[in-house]
Design a protein around this motif. Sequence first.
Motif, PDB file in Angstrom:
ATOM      1  N   ILE A   1     -29.269  35.226  21.412  1.00  0.00           N
ATOM      2  CA  ILE A   1     -30.321  36.240  21.269  1.00  0.00           C
ATOM      3  C   ILE A   1     -30.545  36.544  19.789  1.00  0.00           C
ATOM      4  O   ILE A   1     -31.687  36.589  19.302  1.00  0.00           O
ATOM      5  CB  ILE A   1     -29.940  37.535  22.016  1.00  0.00           C
ATOM      6  CG1 ILE A   1     -29.935  37.314  23.528  1.00  0.00           C
ATOM      7  CG2 ILE A   1     -30.879  38.678  21.643  1.00  0.00           C
ATOM      8  CD1 ILE A   1     -31.295  37.150  24.143  1.00  0.00           C
ATOM      9  N   GLU A   2     -29.450  36.731  19.056  1.00  0.00           N
ATOM     10  CA  GLU A   2     -29.549  37.056  17.628  1.00  0.00           C
ATOM     11  C   GLU A   2     -30.138  35.880  16.842  1.00  0.00           C
ATOM     12  O   GLU A   2     -30.945  36.083  15.914  1.00  0.00           O
ATOM     13  CB  GLU A   2     -28.172  37.443  17.093  1.00  0.00           C
ATOM     14  CG  GLU A   2     -27.685  38.776  17.645  1.00  0.00           C
ATOM     15  CD  GLU A   2     -26.207  39.030  17.400  1.00  0.00           C
ATOM     16  OE1 GLU A   2     -25.792  40.204  17.486  1.00  0.00           O
ATOM     17  OE2 GLU A   2     -25.462  38.060  17.150  1.00  0.00           O
ATOM     18  N   ILE A   3     -29.757  34.662  17.206  1.00  0.00           N
ATOM     19  CA  ILE A   3     -30.300  33.486  16.532  1.00  0.00           C
ATOM     20  C   ILE A   3     -31.802  33.375  16.786  1.00  0.00           C
ATOM     21  O   ILE A   3     -32.591  33.143  15.865  1.00  0.00           O
ATOM     22  CB  ILE A   3     -29.582  32.213  17.020  1.00  0.00           C
ATOM     23  CG1 ILE A   3     -28.110  32.226  16.570  1.00  0.00           C
ATOM     24  CG2 ILE A   3     -30.276  30.962  16.490  1.00  0.00           C
ATOM     25  CD1 ILE A   3     -27.272  31.116  17.188  1.00  0.00           C
ATOM     26  N   THR A   4     -32.191  33.544  18.039  1.00  0.00           N
ATOM     27  CA  THR A   4     -33.610  33.435  18.407  1.00  0.00           C
ATOM     28  C   THR A   4     -34.448  34.519  17.735  1.00  0.00           C
ATOM     29  O   THR A   4     -35.536  34.255  17.200  1.00  0.00           O
ATOM     30  CB  THR A   4     -33.777  33.518  19.932  1.00  0.00           C
ATOM     31  OG1 THR A   4     -32.972  32.511  20.559  1.00  0.00           O
ATOM     32  CG2 THR A   4     -35.225  33.325  20.334  1.00  0.00           C
ATOM     33  N   LEU A   5     -33.944  35.750  17.763  1.00  0.00           N
ATOM     34  CA  LEU A   5     -34.671  36.841  17.107  1.00  0.00           C
ATOM     35  C   LEU A   5     -34.786  36.595  15.606  1.00  0.00           C
ATOM     36  O   LEU A   5     -35.813  36.909  14.987  1.00  0.00           O
ATOM     37  CB  LEU A   5     -33.969  38.179  17.378  1.00  0.00           C
ATOM     38  CG  LEU A   5     -34.074  38.729  18.803  1.00  0.00           C
ATOM     39  CD1 LEU A   5     -33.244  40.005  18.944  1.00  0.00           C
ATOM     40  CD2 LEU A   5     -35.535  39.016  19.173  1.00  0.00           C
ATOM     41  N   GLY A   6     -33.743  36.020  15.024  1.00  0.00           N
ATOM     42  CA  GLY A   6     -33.795  35.681  13.603  1.00  0.00           C
ATOM     43  C   GLY A   6     -34.904  34.679  13.304  1.00  0.00           C
ATOM     44  O   GLY A   6     -35.623  34.804  12.307  1.00  0.00           O
ATOM     45  N   ALA A   7     -35.051  33.674  14.194  1.00  0.00           N
ATOM     46  CA  ALA A   7     -36.108  32.675  14.015  1.00  0.00           C
ATOM     47  C   ALA A   7     -37.494  33.309  14.151  1.00  0.00           C
ATOM     48  O   ALA A   7     -38.420  32.994  13.393  1.00  0.00           O
ATOM     49  CB  ALA A   7     -35.940  31.549  15.029  1.00  0.00           C
ATOM     50  N   VAL A   8     -37.636  34.220  15.108  1.00  0.00           N
ATOM     51  CA  VAL A   8     -38.924  34.860  15.362  1.00  0.00           C
ATOM     52  C   VAL A   8     -39.333  35.749  14.188  1.00  0.00           C
ATOM     53  O   VAL A   8     -40.465  35.662  13.687  1.00  0.00           O
ATOM     54  CB  VAL A   8     -38.895  35.675  16.673  1.00  0.00           C
ATOM     55  CG1 VAL A   8     -40.169  36.500  16.824  1.00  0.00           C
ATOM     56  CG2 VAL A   8     -38.720  34.742  17.864  1.00  0.00           C
ATOM     57  N   VAL A   9     -38.411  36.615  13.738  1.00  0.00           N
ATOM     58  CA  VAL A   9     -38.763  37.521  12.633  1.00  0.00           C
ATOM     59  C   VAL A   9     -38.964  36.748  11.336  1.00  0.00           C
ATOM     60  O   VAL A   9     -39.753  37.154  10.478  1.00  0.00           O
ATOM     61  CB  VAL A   9     -37.693  38.628  12.446  1.00  0.00           C
ATOM     62  CG1 VAL A   9     -37.589  39.499  13.683  1.00  0.00           C
ATOM     63  CG2 VAL A   9     -36.331  38.043  12.084  1.00  0.00           C
TER      64      VAL A   9
ATOM     65  N   VAL B   1     -28.336  36.050  12.640  1.00  0.00           N
ATOM     66  CA  VAL B   1     -29.752  36.311  12.336  1.00  0.00           C
ATOM     67  C   VAL B   1     -30.206  35.429  11.177  1.00  0.00           C
ATOM     68  O   VAL B   1     -31.307  34.854  11.206  1.00  0.00           O
ATOM     69  CB  VAL B   1     -29.975  37.803  12.004  1.00  0.00           C
ATOM     70  CG1 VAL B   1     -31.402  38.030  11.516  1.00  0.00           C
ATOM     71  CG2 VAL B   1     -29.687  38.668  13.216  1.00  0.00           C
ATOM     72  N   TYR B   2     -29.362  35.298  10.164  1.00  0.00           N
ATOM     73  CA  TYR B   2     -29.711  34.455   9.014  1.00  0.00           C
ATOM     74  C   TYR B   2     -29.890  32.997   9.432  1.00  0.00           C
ATOM     75  O   TYR B   2     -30.849  32.329   9.010  1.00  0.00           O
ATOM     76  CB  TYR B   2     -28.641  34.560   7.928  1.00  0.00           C
ATOM     77  CG  TYR B   2     -28.889  33.619   6.770  1.00  0.00           C
ATOM     78  CD1 TYR B   2     -29.837  33.922   5.793  1.00  0.00           C
ATOM     79  CD2 TYR B   2     -28.204  32.414   6.677  1.00  0.00           C
ATOM     80  CE1 TYR B   2     -30.082  33.053   4.738  1.00  0.00           C
ATOM     81  CE2 TYR B   2     -28.448  31.536   5.631  1.00  0.00           C
ATOM     82  CZ  TYR B   2     -29.380  31.861   4.669  1.00  0.00           C
ATOM     83  OH  TYR B   2     -29.628  30.990   3.637  1.00  0.00           O
ATOM     84  N   ILE B   3     -28.971  32.478  10.253  1.00  0.00           N
ATOM     85  CA  ILE B   3     -29.066  31.097  10.724  1.00  0.00           C
ATOM     86  C   ILE B   3     -30.401  30.895  11.449  1.00  0.00           C
ATOM     87  O   ILE B   3     -31.094  29.891  11.241  1.00  0.00           O
ATOM     88  CB  ILE B   3     -27.892  30.752  11.662  1.00  0.00           C
ATOM     89  CG1 ILE B   3     -26.587  30.649  10.860  1.00  0.00           C
ATOM     90  CG2 ILE B   3     -28.150  29.447  12.406  1.00  0.00           C
ATOM     91  CD1 ILE B   3     -26.569  29.545   9.836  1.00  0.00           C
ATOM     92  N   GLY B   4     -30.763  31.852  12.308  1.00  0.00           N
ATOM     93  CA  GLY B   4     -32.045  31.753  13.002  1.00  0.00           C
ATOM     94  C   GLY B   4     -33.218  31.760  12.042  1.00  0.00           C
ATOM     95  O   GLY B   4     -34.186  31.004  12.214  1.00  0.00           O
ATOM     96  N   SER B   5     -33.137  32.586  11.009  1.00  0.00           N
ATOM     97  CA  SER B   5     -34.257  32.716  10.074  1.00  0.00           C
ATOM     98  C   SER B   5     -34.458  31.474   9.205  1.00  0.00           C
ATOM     99  O   SER B   5     -35.532  31.284   8.628  1.00  0.00           O
ATOM    100  CB  SER B   5     -34.050  33.940   9.165  1.00  0.00           C
ATOM    101  OG  SER B   5     -32.974  33.718   8.257  1.00  0.00           O
ATOM    102  N   THR B   6     -33.424  30.628   9.085  1.00  0.00           N
ATOM    103  CA  THR B   6     -33.549  29.423   8.257  1.00  0.00           C
ATOM    104  C   THR B   6     -34.357  28.330   8.955  1.00  0.00           C
ATOM    105  O   THR B   6     -34.795  27.375   8.301  1.00  0.00           O
ATOM    106  CB  THR B   6     -32.164  28.846   7.901  1.00  0.00           C
ATOM    107  OG1 THR B   6     -31.454  28.504   9.100  1.00  0.00           O
ATOM    108  CG2 THR B   6     -31.359  29.831   7.079  1.00  0.00           C
ATOM    109  N   PHE B   7     -34.517  28.466  10.261  1.00  0.00           N
ATOM    110  CA  PHE B   7     -35.292  27.459  10.986  1.00  0.00           C
ATOM    111  C   PHE B   7     -36.766  27.873  11.040  1.00  0.00           C
ATOM    112  O   PHE B   7     -37.087  28.988  11.436  1.00  0.00           O
ATOM    113  CB  PHE B   7     -34.759  27.273  12.403  1.00  0.00           C
ATOM    114  CG  PHE B   7     -35.560  26.277  13.210  1.00  0.00           C
ATOM    115  CD1 PHE B   7     -35.467  24.930  12.932  1.00  0.00           C
ATOM    116  CD2 PHE B   7     -36.421  26.702  14.212  1.00  0.00           C
ATOM    117  CE1 PHE B   7     -36.218  24.010  13.648  1.00  0.00           C
ATOM    118  CE2 PHE B   7     -37.180  25.791  14.938  1.00  0.00           C
ATOM    119  CZ  PHE B   7     -37.071  24.432  14.656  1.00  0.00           C
TER     120      PHE B   7
END
Length: 391
Positions: free
Chosen positions: A36-44, A280-286
């Motif tokens: 969930i945190e990874i996905t939300l990171g990618a979305v934001v 969250v950071y990992i998600g945001s890098t994608f």
Amino acid sequence: MQTDGTNELGILVTLAFIIFSSPYFSRILRIPIAPIEITLGAVVGYFGFIGENEIFKLISEVGFFFLMFLAGMEIDLRMLINADRKILKLGMIYISLLYIFSAILTFSFNLTPLFIIIIPLMAVGMIFTLFKEYGKDREWLNLSMLIAAIGELVSIVLLTFAAAYLQFGAGLELWVTISYLIIFLVLSVLGFKFLNVLFWWYPSIKLLLMPHYDKDEKDIRLSIAVFFVMIALMVYLHLEVAFGAFIAGMFITTFFDHKKDLPHKLASFGFGFLVPTFFVYIGSTFKLNNLFIPEVLNNAAFIVVSMIGCRLLASLVFLNILKLKNTVLYALSHSMPLTLLIAVATIAYKTGNIDKNFYSSFILASLTQAIISLISIKILINIKPKFKKDR
């Protein structure tokens, strides 16, 4: 300066929202918190709420290291020493099979030799999140942590060698890095043996360092001090910092096992702030735009299928011990080398061994594996009670 300040404030507000809301999304969607945190990171990240920021990146790295530190605290060195020899033998066969299968795939598809190291990559960080989710009374999960600890040691040794070779070639600096690694491993073993003898003869030292009752939180202070010292040492030696953090966690658990509440106290802080920041950071890098590039999707699918497939096949060595369902759970728990996979991809991209699209494929594959594995584990674990009710 105004723009940077505004960006940092935006990141703080976004992080606050994700960290607070993730457990509620997890409960509603019935999906573990980490994906969930990874996905939300990618979305934001896609909508620009989180951008490039060095402070955010630094905190996320500390979060990863702290996750490795907490994972190390799940491994008592005496448990490794006293582990069933049959289990250890099967574990070594399992790890060897992973490298054999990866070599076959690498040469069959004419891939860069780096894939021989990439496909068997193993990390305990995400396995520790499974302990947080499902407890410590599951045989497949305890076995997974034990073998993953050995597998990660092998992975990091090979990763250190590969990184040094890609950066320096077969020159002097390569052998200097390898020498540092060997010296560190030897000193770690000697240090553990020395402290084991010291604390056996003078157990009062442990109580002096970590009293049973202490209003000054000496246990947390010592733990964080060991954590920081080990990170500084690994940075100085140009070795993998995550490995040092993992060793630091093992040190605390092995020699200060009288502090039963210490892992819980540290985990509460880690999983309440630092670890979510890392996810969250990992998600945001994608970049979500990469989902529309066929080459990226095809390569990512190949990486995911290869890594999960090899683990499913290799884990059959434990079939007689775990039975089919738990063997699959065991294999899936090893299919989430999230950060190590990203680390290898970063090294390979910077040294020109893979192009930008393949790098994006690795990022997508690492996230996809984690999400698929965590959700699949959740589904498989929940199957058993349903069968019981039917009967």
